[in-house]
Scaffold this motif. Structure first.
Motif, mmCIF file in Angstrom:
data_model
loop_
_atom_site.group_PDB
_atom_site.id
_atom_site.type_symbol
_atom_site.label_atom_id
_atom_site.label_comp_id
_atom_site.label_asym_id
_atom_site.label_seq_id
_atom_site.Cartn_x
_atom_site.Cartn_y
_atom_site.Cartn_z
ATOM 1 N N PRO A 1 13.224 34.223 -18.133
ATOM 2 C CA PRO A 1 13.911 32.939 -17.922
ATOM 3 C C PRO A 1 13.707 32.445 -16.496
ATOM 4 C CG PRO A 1 15.484 34.751 -17.964
ATOM 5 C CD PRO A 1 14.167 35.336 -18.373
ATOM 6 N N ASP A 2 13.663 31.132 -16.335
ATOM 7 C CA ASP A 2 13.446 30.515 -15.022
ATOM 8 C C ASP A 2 14.778 30.106 -14.402
ATOM 9 O OD1 ASP A 2 10.726 30.790 -15.311
ATOM 10 O OD2 ASP A 2 10.414 28.730 -16.019
ATOM 11 N N LEU A 3 14.906 30.350 -13.113
ATOM 12 C CA LEU A 3 16.024 29.820 -12.332
ATOM 13 C C LEU A 3 15.428 28.917 -11.265
ATOM 14 C CD1 LEU A 3 19.045 29.752 -11.630
ATOM 15 C CD2 LEU A 3 18.626 31.643 -10.047
ATOM 16 N N VAL A 4 15.685 27.602 -11.390
ATOM 17 C CA VAL A 4 15.091 26.616 -10.497
ATOM 18 C C VAL A 4 16.062 26.300 -9.360
ATOM 19 C CG1 VAL A 4 14.137 24.295 -10.317
ATOM 20 C CG2 VAL A 4 13.745 25.651 -12.392
ATOM 21 N N VAL A 5 15.560 26.379 -8.127
ATOM 22 C CA VAL A 5 16.355 26.047 -6.949
ATOM 23 C C VAL A 5 15.566 25.029 -6.132
ATOM 24 C CG1 VAL A 5 17.686 26.939 -5.008
ATOM 25 C CG2 VAL A 5 17.118 28.453 -6.926
ATOM 26 N N LYS A 6 16.131 23.854 -5.931
ATOM 27 C CA LYS A 6 15.444 22.844 -5.138
ATOM 28 C C LYS A 6 15.613 23.160 -3.661
ATOM 29 C CE LYS A 6 14.579 17.895 -4.881
ATOM 30 N NZ LYS A 6 14.918 16.550 -5.409
ATOM 31 N N GLU A 7 14.612 22.763 -2.886
ATOM 32 C CA GLU A 7 14.588 23.063 -1.460
ATOM 33 C C GLU A 7 15.895 22.639 -0.771
ATOM 34 O OE1 GLU A 7 11.205 22.568 2.063
ATOM 35 O OE2 GLU A 7 11.003 21.595 0.116
ATOM 36 N N TYR A 8 16.481 23.607 -0.064
ATOM 37 C CA TYR A 8 17.750 23.449 0.671
ATOM 38 C C TYR A 8 18.951 23.279 -0.253
ATOM 39 C CZ TYR A 8 14.827 23.203 4.785
ATOM 40 O OH TYR A 8 13.914 23.507 5.761
ATOM 41 N N LYS A 9 18.803 23.632 -1.543
ATOM 42 C CA LYS A 9 19.919 23.691 -2.475
ATOM 43 C C LYS A 9 20.162 25.150 -2.844
ATOM 44 C CE LYS A 9 20.308 19.198 -2.677
ATOM 45 N NZ LYS A 9 21.487 18.479 -2.121
ATOM 46 N N SER A 10 21.260 25.408 -3.558
ATOM 47 C CA SER A 10 21.623 26.779 -3.909
ATOM 48 C C SER A 10 21.756 26.926 -5.418
ATOM 49 C CB SER A 10 22.948 27.176 -3.235
ATOM 50 O OG SER A 10 22.836 27.132 -1.835
ATOM 51 N N THR B 1 19.836 30.333 -1.621
ATOM 52 C CA THR B 1 19.604 29.000 -1.066
ATOM 53 C C THR B 1 18.139 28.867 -0.703
ATOM 54 O OG1 THR B 1 21.844 28.914 -0.161
ATOM 55 C CG2 THR B 1 20.239 27.351 0.722
ATOM 56 N N ALA B 2 17.472 27.854 -1.245
ATOM 57 C CA ALA B 2 16.059 27.609 -0.936
ATOM 58 C C ALA B 2 15.944 26.955 0.438
ATOM 59 C CB ALA B 2 15.437 26.722 -2.002
ATOM 60 N N ARG B 3 14.919 27.330 1.142
ATOM 61 C CA ARG B 3 14.631 26.720 2.450
ATOM 62 C C ARG B 3 13.273 26.033 2.382
ATOM 63 N NH1 ARG B 3 17.513 31.476 6.152
ATOM 64 N NH2 ARG B 3 19.631 30.773 5.652
ATOM 65 N N SER B 4 12.461 26.127 3.417
ATOM 66 C CA SER B 4 11.181 25.418 3.395
ATOM 67 C C SER B 4 10.095 26.189 2.665
ATOM 68 C CB SER B 4 10.719 25.123 4.829
ATOM 69 O OG SER B 4 10.529 26.327 5.555
ATOM 70 N N THR B 5 10.420 27.396 2.167
ATOM 71 C CA THR B 5 9.468 28.164 1.370
ATOM 72 C C THR B 5 9.642 27.782 -0.098
ATOM 73 O OG1 THR B 5 9.481 30.023 2.911
ATOM 74 C CG2 THR B 5 8.745 30.483 0.668
ATOM 75 N N VAL B 6 8.551 27.408 -0.753
ATOM 76 C CA VAL B 6 8.608 27.020 -2.153
ATOM 77 C C VAL B 6 7.603 27.841 -2.947
ATOM 78 C CG1 VAL B 6 9.296 24.668 -1.539
ATOM 79 C CG2 VAL B 6 6.880 25.176 -1.939
ATOM 80 N N GLY B 7 7.771 27.863 -4.263
ATOM 81 C CA GLY B 7 6.848 28.594 -5.111
ATOM 82 C C GLY B 7 7.585 29.391 -6.160
ATOM 83 N N VAL B 8 6.963 30.503 -6.579
ATOM 84 C CA VAL B 8 7.499 31.351 -7.635
ATOM 85 C C VAL B 8 7.705 32.755 -7.093
ATOM 86 C CG1 VAL B 8 7.062 32.381 -9.904
ATOM 87 C CG2 VAL B 8 6.400 30.011 -9.459
ATOM 88 N N ARG C 1 11.715 24.876 -5.651
ATOM 89 C CA ARG C 1 11.082 23.565 -5.735
ATOM 90 C C ARG C 1 11.097 22.855 -4.382
ATOM 91 N NH1 ARG C 1 11.494 21.341 -11.000
ATOM 92 N NH2 ARG C 1 10.429 22.785 -12.397
ATOM 93 N N PRO C 2 10.045 22.088 -4.075
ATOM 94 C CA PRO C 2 10.004 21.358 -2.805
ATOM 95 C C PRO C 2 10.892 20.116 -2.837
ATOM 96 C CG PRO C 2 8.069 20.852 -4.084
ATOM 97 C CD PRO C 2 8.814 21.917 -4.853
ATOM 98 N N LYS C 3 11.379 19.716 -1.663
ATOM 99 C CA LYS C 3 12.178 18.488 -1.598
ATOM 100 C C LYS C 3 11.288 17.250 -1.568
ATOM 101 C CE LYS C 3 12.578 18.851 3.455
ATOM 102 N NZ LYS C 3 13.491 18.955 4.594
#
Length: 429
Positions: free
Chosen positions: A12-21, A58-65, A76-78
């Motif tokens: 299952p995928d857990l999606v976190v947008k950049e700078y979100k939690s 919490t996502a920061r400026s690092t994006v990817g899987v 996910r990127p902002k």
């Protein structure tokens, strides 16, 4: 009959947008996963804290899987960049040509974000290498033969055969495809298979990987990339290796990704680092159009602090320092900011930083520094004027780069600024 790739269980995928939690429950995180998440948090790739029910990520400026044992964490990127444009920007940052358009995926950015665009690029370049024929070179081989073939390994013969000559330890050099250039491609293609979000792409990666040799140990390929040297014989491998660095965690040009603590089926991209590399390329190319060049901000060009309690201080260094030498030397500091400054006030920290560059590198006739930030909506420009009781201190030009455009076209606001700067300082270019 379904292939193994088609039958693989889907996490299952857990999606976190950049700078979100987002929340991970206790049942979703194993002890191994906790160590991996802490390792990412220690290197500031994610924010991590415990909650009553599990973990908050919490996502920061690092994006990817990032693949955990029970869930795929998708950061996910902002700033959303379409897949086709993403490939252009990544190639621009890496200094490699854009690969020919593949028929497989057409550069989309799907559920896995930027990974879905990078993997077809790797596949396209590796297939191109296969169509041209893999490079071969002389590879040293140690073997035991019944007759002398190549050079006798006297030490091995004496210590392993004890003087017997029925079998000879020899060392030969034969042309083979098992050279570092091909081993890197094979390792990257294999590592990309579990990253693919679609069975068709995974199967194509797996089939292409079977055409390349692979190193015995997975850690070997990133080490090979770290020592990579290119010449007229192997320069055609450079584009494929640029994408291989992203997949293997070798870091694009200079550590875009991280490999420590990650499983082979994880891929993370540091967007702030990518943006810094884009700005360096852009500023250097634009300066060259007007007779200037990018120079180092260290050594004799460094702004230093002395006399404090600490023995050394990290010098103040802009991301890019442009120099124009006609009719006299002038500097233009440029800083990359991966911040949405199109609709946000420039922070006091950044204003202080740029004002230091103005004081250290520019003269009273042109006290100017530049901020370049991504702006996915449109190009933008505004000027911050800084004044004090004793007069004008300097100006900070804040330029938003439209990331929907090809990089050379998106550089137009900076190109106009440099043209005005060169003209105002009397340079003829």
């Amino acid at each position: 009959m379904q292939s193994r790739t088609d039958r693989m269980p889907r996490l299952p995928d857990l999606v976190v947008k950049e700078y979100k939690s987002a929340e991970l429950t206790l049942a979703q995180v194993t002890e191994t996963d906790q160590r991996s998440l802490r390792s990412l948090a220690e290197r500031n790739h994610i924010g991590l804290r415990t909650t009553r029910t599990g973990w908050s990520v919490t996502a920061r400026s690092t994006v990817g899987v990032f693949v955990l044992q029970r869930v795929r964490l998708i950061l996910r990127p902002k700033f959303t960049i379409p897949g086709r444009q993403l490939i252009s920007w990544l190639c621009y940052a890496n200094g490699v040509p854009v690969p020919h358009e593949p028929t497989l995926r057409q550069w989309p950015t799907g559920s896995s974000g930027y990974v879905d665009a990078v993997l077809p690029a790797l596949l396209t370049e590796c297939r191109s290498l296969l169509s041209q024929g893999l490079r071969r070179d002389y590879v040293r081989t140690d073997r035991v033969e019944p007759m002398l073939r190549g050079r006798l390994d006297a030490m091995a013969q004496a210590t392993r055969r004890y003087g017997a000559v029925d079998q000879l330890h020899v060392r030969t050099f034969e042309r083979d495809v098992e050279i570092w250039e091909n081993l890197v491609c094979g390792a990257a293609l294999s590592a990309a298979v579990p990253l693919a979000s679609h069975a068709t792409l995974a199967r194509a990666l797996k089939d292409t990987a079977a055409e390349f040799p692979r190193p015995r140990l997975p850690v070997t390929a990133p080490r090979m990339l770290a020592r990579a040297r290119y010449n007229r014989l192997n320069t055609r491998y450079r584009p494929a290796h640029a994408w291989a660095r992203l997949v293997l965690g070798g870091g694009g040009v200079t550590d875009l990704l991280t490999d420590r603590g990650l499983r082979a089926d994880s891929m993370l991209l540091k967007m702030d680092r990518l943006w810094e590399l884009v700005v360096r390329q852009m500023a250097g190319r634009v300066a060259a159009e007007f007779g200037g060049r990018a120079v180092g901000s260290g050594g004799e060009n460094a702004i230093r602090t002395t006399g404090d309690m600490a023995i050394t201080h990290k010098p103040f260094s802009p991301d890019v320092l442009l120099r124009f030498d006609s009719p006299m030397s002038r500097f233009l500091p440029v800083d990359a900011k991966y911040i949405a400054y199109g609709d946000r006030t420039v922070s006091a920290h950044d204003r202080h930083q740029l004002l230091t560059y103005i004081a250290g590198y520019t003269g009273p006739d042109a006290p100017l520094a530049v901020i370049l930030h991504p702006n996915p909506d449109e190009a933008s420009s505004r000027t911050l004027s800084i004044d004090g009781p004793l007069g004008h201190l300097g100006e900070i030009r804040v330029l938003g780069v439209d990331t929907r455009l090809p990089p050379d076209q998106a550089a137009e606001p900076l190109r106009r600024l440099v043209a005005d700067f060169v003209g105002a300082t009397g340079s003829t270019g």
